[in-house]
Design a protein around this motif. Sequence first.
Motif, PDB file in Angstrom:
ATOM      1  N   GLN A  97       6.319  -5.510  -9.537  1.00  0.00           N
ATOM      2  CA  GLN A  97       6.283  -6.950  -9.255  1.00  0.00           C
ATOM      3  C   GLN A  97       4.927  -7.347  -8.675  1.00  0.00           C
ATOM      4  O   GLN A  97       4.350  -8.369  -9.056  1.00  0.00           O
ATOM      5  CB  GLN A  97       7.407  -7.326  -8.285  1.00  0.00           C
ATOM      6  N   GLN A  98       4.389  -6.533  -7.775  1.00  0.00           N
ATOM      7  CA  GLN A  98       3.080  -6.813  -7.183  1.00  0.00           C
ATOM      8  C   GLN A  98       1.975  -6.762  -8.235  1.00  0.00           C
ATOM      9  O   GLN A  98       1.059  -7.599  -8.232  1.00  0.00           O
ATOM     10  CB  GLN A  98       2.776  -5.814  -6.058  1.00  0.00           C
ATOM     11  N   GLN A 101       2.086  -9.964 -10.250  1.00  0.00           N
ATOM     12  CA  GLN A 101       1.515 -11.085  -9.501  1.00  0.00           C
ATOM     13  C   GLN A 101      -0.008 -10.991  -9.462  1.00  0.00           C
ATOM     14  O   GLN A 101      -0.710 -11.992  -9.631  1.00  0.00           O
ATOM     15  CB  GLN A 101       2.079 -11.118  -8.078  1.00  0.00           C
TER      16      GLN A 101
END
Length: 121
Positions: A97-98, A101
Amino acid sequence: MNYVQPVQSSGNLKSADLDFEENVRTLGHNGAAFRQGDTANGEATANSLSALLRRVSGNSTREIDALIGDLRDLREKLRSDGDRIHREIVEYAALSQQVMQLSKIISESVKRLPDSPGVDC
């Protein structure tokens, strides 16, 4: 890694079977289990047969107890490995997820850069 190991080799099992068969054969040849005599002899026969059965069943009971202990150890290992894998999956999902982003931020930043003079696309 191989966590499953045989408890006994087939040679050990065969020797235990032979011991058992020899004990039963000896008891049968003596005729102690089948003789009917006075009460004292009958009680002695019952006691010797009982002792023989305790010895034979004692080996089996110890083997079963050892197997149960091994299975409990394996169950605990599976449980701890499952917990570890679950934690690693959660960490991987957070990291993924990081990264998504961060990729989005970089992509938006590159779009905002002014066009360089002299570079034709």
